[in-house]
Design a protein around this motif. Sequence first.
Motif, PDB file in Angstrom:
ATOM      1  N   PRO A   1       0.826  -1.211   0.000  1.00 14.92           N
ATOM      2  CA  PRO A   1       0.000   0.000   0.000  1.00 14.92           C
ATOM      3  C   PRO A   1       0.859   1.259   0.000  1.00 14.92           C
ATOM      4  O   PRO A   1       1.985   1.257   0.494  1.00 14.92           O
ATOM      5  CB  PRO A   1      -0.785  -0.094   1.312  1.00 14.92           C
ATOM      6  CG  PRO A   1      -0.522  -1.460   1.865  1.00 14.92           C
ATOM      7  CD  PRO A   1       0.783  -1.897   1.297  1.00 14.92           C
ATOM      8  N   GLY A   2       0.277   2.320  -0.538  1.00 14.01           N
ATOM      9  CA  GLY A   2       0.901   3.635  -0.418  1.00 14.01           C
ATOM     10  C   GLY A   2       0.320   4.333   0.789  1.00 14.01           C
ATOM     11  O   GLY A   2       0.216   3.727   1.863  1.00 14.01           O
ATOM     12  N   MET A   3      -0.057   5.599   0.632  1.00 15.25           N
ATOM     13  CA  MET A   3      -0.611   6.352   1.758  1.00 15.25           C
ATOM     14  C   MET A   3      -2.089   5.976   1.954  1.00 15.25           C
ATOM     15  O   MET A   3      -2.932   6.262   1.107  1.00 15.25           O
ATOM     16  CB  MET A   3      -0.478   7.849   1.476  1.00 15.25           C
ATOM     17  CG  MET A   3      -0.863   8.730   2.671  1.00 15.25           C
ATOM     18  SD  MET A   3       0.046   8.347   4.175  1.00 15.25           S
ATOM     19  CE  MET A   3       1.710   8.814   3.696  1.00 15.25           C
ATOM     20  N   ILE A   4      -2.359   5.333   3.060  1.00 14.76           N
ATOM     21  CA  ILE A   4      -3.703   4.836   3.351  1.00 14.76           C
ATOM     22  C   ILE A   4      -4.213   5.503   4.626  1.00 14.76           C
ATOM     23  O   ILE A   4      -3.437   5.734   5.568  1.00 14.76           O
ATOM     24  CB  ILE A   4      -3.695   3.289   3.525  1.00 14.76           C
ATOM     25  CG1 ILE A   4      -3.065   2.604   2.302  1.00 14.76           C
ATOM     26  CG2 ILE A   4      -5.114   2.770   3.776  1.00 14.76           C
ATOM     27  CD1 ILE A   4      -3.772   2.810   0.985  1.00 14.76           C
ATOM     28  N   GLU A   5      -5.487   5.773   4.677  1.00 12.54           N
ATOM     29  CA  GLU A   5      -6.057   6.465   5.834  1.00 12.54           C
ATOM     30  C   GLU A   5      -6.248   5.489   7.003  1.00 12.54           C
ATOM     31  O   GLU A   5      -7.292   4.857   7.143  1.00 12.54           O
ATOM     32  CB  GLU A   5      -7.395   7.097   5.451  1.00 12.54           C
ATOM     33  CG  GLU A   5      -7.894   8.063   6.500  1.00 12.54           C
ATOM     34  CD  GLU A   5      -9.148   8.798   6.042  1.00 12.54           C
ATOM     35  OE1 GLU A   5      -9.318   9.012   4.822  1.00 12.54           O
ATOM     36  OE2 GLU A   5      -9.954   9.139   6.910  1.00 12.54           O
ATOM     37  N   THR A   6      -5.216   5.372   7.809  1.00 15.34           N
ATOM     38  CA  THR A   6      -5.273   4.537   9.009  1.00 15.34           C
ATOM     39  C   THR A   6      -4.682   5.303  10.181  1.00 15.34           C
ATOM     40  O   THR A   6      -4.034   6.338   9.995  1.00 15.34           O
ATOM     41  CB  THR A   6      -4.440   3.243   8.836  1.00 15.34           C
ATOM     42  OG1 THR A   6      -3.073   3.620   8.635  1.00 15.34           O
ATOM     43  CG2 THR A   6      -4.917   2.413   7.662  1.00 15.34           C
TER      44      THR A   6
ATOM     45  N   ALA B   1      -9.411  -5.102  -0.717  1.00 17.27           N
ATOM     46  CA  ALA B   1      -9.939  -5.663  -1.964  1.00 17.27           C
ATOM     47  C   ALA B   1      -8.818  -6.308  -2.772  1.00 17.27           C
ATOM     48  O   ALA B   1      -8.996  -7.384  -3.355  1.00 17.27           O
ATOM     49  CB  ALA B   1     -10.619  -4.563  -2.784  1.00 17.27           C
ATOM     50  N   ALA B   2      -7.653  -5.666  -2.781  1.00 22.26           N
ATOM     51  CA  ALA B   2      -6.503  -6.235  -3.502  1.00 22.26           C
ATOM     52  C   ALA B   2      -5.994  -7.487  -2.794  1.00 22.26           C
ATOM     53  O   ALA B   2      -5.653  -8.480  -3.433  1.00 22.26           O
ATOM     54  CB  ALA B   2      -5.390  -5.193  -3.597  1.00 22.26           C
TER      55      ALA B   2
ATOM     56  N   ALA C   1      -7.736  -9.512  -0.967  1.00 21.97           N
ATOM     57  CA  ALA C   1      -8.713 -10.593  -1.200  1.00 21.97           C
ATOM     58  C   ALA C   1      -8.523 -11.191  -2.590  1.00 21.97           C
ATOM     59  O   ALA C   1      -8.581 -12.414  -2.761  1.00 21.97           O
ATOM     60  CB  ALA C   1     -10.127 -10.065  -1.027  1.00 21.97           C
ATOM     61  N   PHE C   2      -8.275 -10.347  -3.566  1.00 17.07           N
ATOM     62  CA  PHE C   2      -8.046 -10.865  -4.927  1.00 17.07           C
ATOM     63  C   PHE C   2      -6.805 -11.760  -4.956  1.00 17.07           C
ATOM     64  O   PHE C   2      -6.847 -12.889  -5.449  1.00 17.07           O
ATOM     65  CB  PHE C   2      -7.880  -9.711  -5.924  1.00 17.07           C
ATOM     66  CG  PHE C   2      -7.264 -10.165  -7.220  1.00 17.07           C
ATOM     67  CD1 PHE C   2      -7.979 -10.976  -8.096  1.00 17.07           C
ATOM     68  CD2 PHE C   2      -5.958  -9.815  -7.542  1.00 17.07           C
ATOM     69  CE1 PHE C   2      -7.397 -11.427  -9.280  1.00 17.07           C
ATOM     70  CE2 PHE C   2      -5.373 -10.269  -8.727  1.00 17.07           C
ATOM     71  CZ  PHE C   2      -6.093 -11.076  -9.595  1.00 17.07           C
ATOM     72  N   VAL C   3      -5.707 -11.243  -4.408  1.00 14.47           N
ATOM     73  CA  VAL C   3      -4.454 -12.002  -4.435  1.00 14.47           C
ATOM     74  C   VAL C   3      -4.604 -13.314  -3.668  1.00 14.47           C
ATOM     75  O   VAL C   3      -4.062 -14.348  -4.061  1.00 14.47           O
ATOM     76  CB  VAL C   3      -3.302 -11.149  -3.844  1.00 14.47           C
ATOM     77  CG1 VAL C   3      -2.062 -11.983  -3.631  1.00 14.47           C
ATOM     78  CG2 VAL C   3      -2.986  -9.983  -4.772  1.00 14.47           C
ATOM     79  N   ALA C   4      -5.353 -13.277  -2.582  1.00 12.02           N
ATOM     80  CA  ALA C   4      -5.544 -14.485  -1.764  1.00 12.02           C
ATOM     81  C   ALA C   4      -6.475 -15.489  -2.424  1.00 12.02           C
ATOM     82  O   ALA C   4      -6.403 -16.676  -2.135  1.00 12.02           O
ATOM     83  CB  ALA C   4      -6.103 -14.096  -0.396  1.00 12.02           C
ATOM     84  N   SER C   5      -7.313 -15.027  -3.316  1.00 11.05           N
ATOM     85  CA  SER C   5      -8.370 -15.885  -3.869  1.00 11.05           C
ATOM     86  C   SER C   5      -7.861 -16.764  -5.008  1.00 11.05           C
ATOM     87  O   SER C   5      -6.780 -16.546  -5.564  1.00 11.05           O
ATOM     88  CB  SER C   5      -9.519 -15.016  -4.391  1.00 11.05           C
ATOM     89  OG  SER C   5      -9.154 -14.446  -5.644  1.00 11.05           O
ATOM     90  N   ASP C   6      -8.687 -17.732  -5.370  1.00 14.00           N
ATOM     91  CA  ASP C   6      -8.339 -18.626  -6.483  1.00 14.00           C
ATOM     92  C   ASP C   6      -8.347 -17.886  -7.827  1.00 14.00           C
ATOM     93  O   ASP C   6      -7.843 -18.407  -8.820  1.00 14.00           O
ATOM     94  CB  ASP C   6      -9.322 -19.799  -6.542  1.00 14.00           C
ATOM     95  CG  ASP C   6      -9.105 -20.751  -5.375  1.00 14.00           C
ATOM     96  OD1 ASP C   6      -8.037 -20.683  -4.752  1.00 14.00           O
ATOM     97  OD2 ASP C   6     -10.014 -21.547  -5.078  1.00 14.00           O
ATOM     98  N   GLU C   7      -8.920 -16.693  -7.852  1.00 11.77           N
ATOM     99  CA  GLU C   7      -8.873 -15.902  -9.089  1.00 11.77           C
ATOM    100  C   GLU C   7      -7.435 -15.529  -9.457  1.00 11.77           C
ATOM    101  O   GLU C   7      -7.144 -15.241 -10.614  1.00 11.77           O
ATOM    102  CB  GLU C   7      -9.703 -14.629  -8.935  1.00 11.77           C
ATOM    103  CG  GLU C   7     -11.190 -14.877  -8.991  1.00 11.77           C
ATOM    104  CD  GLU C   7     -11.954 -13.576  -9.047  1.00 11.77           C
ATOM    105  OE1 GLU C   7     -12.330 -13.171 -10.149  1.00 11.77           O
ATOM    106  OE2 GLU C   7     -12.138 -12.961  -7.986  1.00 11.77           O
ATOM    107  N   ALA C   8      -6.581 -15.514  -8.437  1.00 10.01           N
ATOM    108  CA  ALA C   8      -5.159 -15.185  -8.679  1.00 10.01           C
ATOM    109  C   ALA C   8      -4.321 -16.461  -8.671  1.00 10.01           C
ATOM    110  O   ALA C   8      -3.162 -16.446  -8.250  1.00 10.01           O
ATOM    111  CB  ALA C   8      -4.672 -14.206  -7.615  1.00 10.01           C
ATOM    112  N   SER C   9      -4.890 -17.536  -9.150  1.00 11.48           N
ATOM    113  CA  SER C   9      -4.259 -18.857  -8.992  1.00 11.48           C
ATOM    114  C   SER C   9      -2.917 -19.010  -9.712  1.00 11.48           C
ATOM    115  O   SER C   9      -2.174 -19.939  -9.426  1.00 11.48           O
ATOM    116  CB  SER C   9      -5.226 -19.945  -9.467  1.00 11.48           C
ATOM    117  OG  SER C   9      -5.642 -19.668 -10.792  1.00 11.48           O
ATOM    118  N   TYR C  10      -2.592 -18.113 -10.642  1.00  9.95           N
ATOM    119  CA  TYR C  10      -1.310 -18.217 -11.357  1.00  9.95           C
ATOM    120  C   TYR C  10      -0.352 -17.107 -10.939  1.00  9.95           C
ATOM    121  O   TYR C  10       0.631 -16.829 -11.603  1.00  9.95           O
ATOM    122  CB  TYR C  10      -1.556 -18.191 -12.873  1.00  9.95           C
ATOM    123  CG  TYR C  10      -0.454 -18.843 -13.682  1.00  9.95           C
ATOM    124  CD1 TYR C  10      -0.006 -20.124 -13.383  1.00  9.95           C
ATOM    125  CD2 TYR C  10       0.129 -18.180 -14.759  1.00  9.95           C
ATOM    126  CE1 TYR C  10       0.997 -20.729 -14.132  1.00  9.95           C
ATOM    127  CE2 TYR C  10       1.128 -18.775 -15.517  1.00  9.95           C
ATOM    128  CZ  TYR C  10       1.562 -20.049 -15.195  1.00  9.95           C
ATOM    129  OH  TYR C  10       2.558 -20.642 -15.926  1.00  9.95           O
TER     130      TYR C  10
END
Lengths: 130, 250
Positions: free
Chosen positions: B185-190, B221-222, B224-233
Amino acid sequence: MPTKDEVFEKIQSSLVDALGVEEEEVQPEATLVGDLGAESIDFLDIAFRLEKAFNIKIPQGELFPEDILTDPQYVQDGKVTEAGLAELRKRMPFANLDNFTKNPVVQDLVNLMSVADLCRFVEGKLGVTE
Amino acid sequence: MRFAGKTALVTGGSRGIGRACVKRLAAEGARVAFVYQSNQAAAEALVQELQSAPAEVRPLQADVCDLARAHQIADLLFEEWKAIDVLVNSAGIVHDGLLGAMTAEQWQTVIAVNLGGTYNYCHAVTQPMMMQRRGSIVNLSSTAADFPSRGQANYAASKGGINGLTRALAKELAPRNVRVNAVAPGMIETDMSQAVRSLAGAQIKQIIPLKRIGQPEEVAAAVAFVASDEASYLTGQILHVDGGVSLGGY
């Protein structure tokens, strides 16, 4: 306390799962690398499976003392020295090192480990005698 | 519901980006355990907020610097859930200061929590993930690994270390169908970035091509995508979620 046969059966099952080989291929004389196609990551997997199967802990270096093979005190010109061989015999009483000692090239040690060696390793940890 | 029937462990889960990751994974059907260090009220509030989630959300108190505790948690979850499908290493701290004035404790604490904590939980899930022949590890890196600001030597080093760890572990575990990636992440509001954002003021948005601060949910959201099977390769990658900051230039 399991018998030697039971130890072999569990190891056979662990190797089938870890290496994706057929049960018939896992015979006592089969070598892990040469005959069963194990790679370095597989040794970690095999150790994990043996820990689960026999409820034992296998500290790093106990099954395969790689620290000896990277120690200049025990290795010269790519070969294990007499002192290194003595240390290997002490640390790997379960392994048959006869062939290795004839030409102790460092890279060859891993190729020599057999299913029977694994069985003796586990039997030693569990205190199995029959 | 990309994570229906899946299980996930998130460190640093009670606040900031970790909290957003817990919410996202739970909303998408995962059974989620999250590790928090000390803020029990925040952990309980999150569980309360996710009461209607499709699956269990479980808080676990731990110091991520404690390797034995990491193994205890992984063993517990693997025993109960029979699988750990996803690990998100999100626990992290900042303790900024110019290096010349940085104490050894400032340096070591940040390295221990950010990099050491990531090592601890990667180490703890390696065995279960290898044995189950599947898994996805997502480490939270930072744009600071490659584009650090003054006063961030410890933080940048810890995140650069995470990038190296991510790539090396990805190679080690790929033969076992375990993927390892990082989201930077870059600058995130935390809460963690509050001090930097206050110091930089409105100027900070000028160096972000998208001209705004990111939200934790956008990072989640990113993740979750990377963790999911959608990013299987996808493995061994560092995905920047930074509004374009890492593009550099003008």
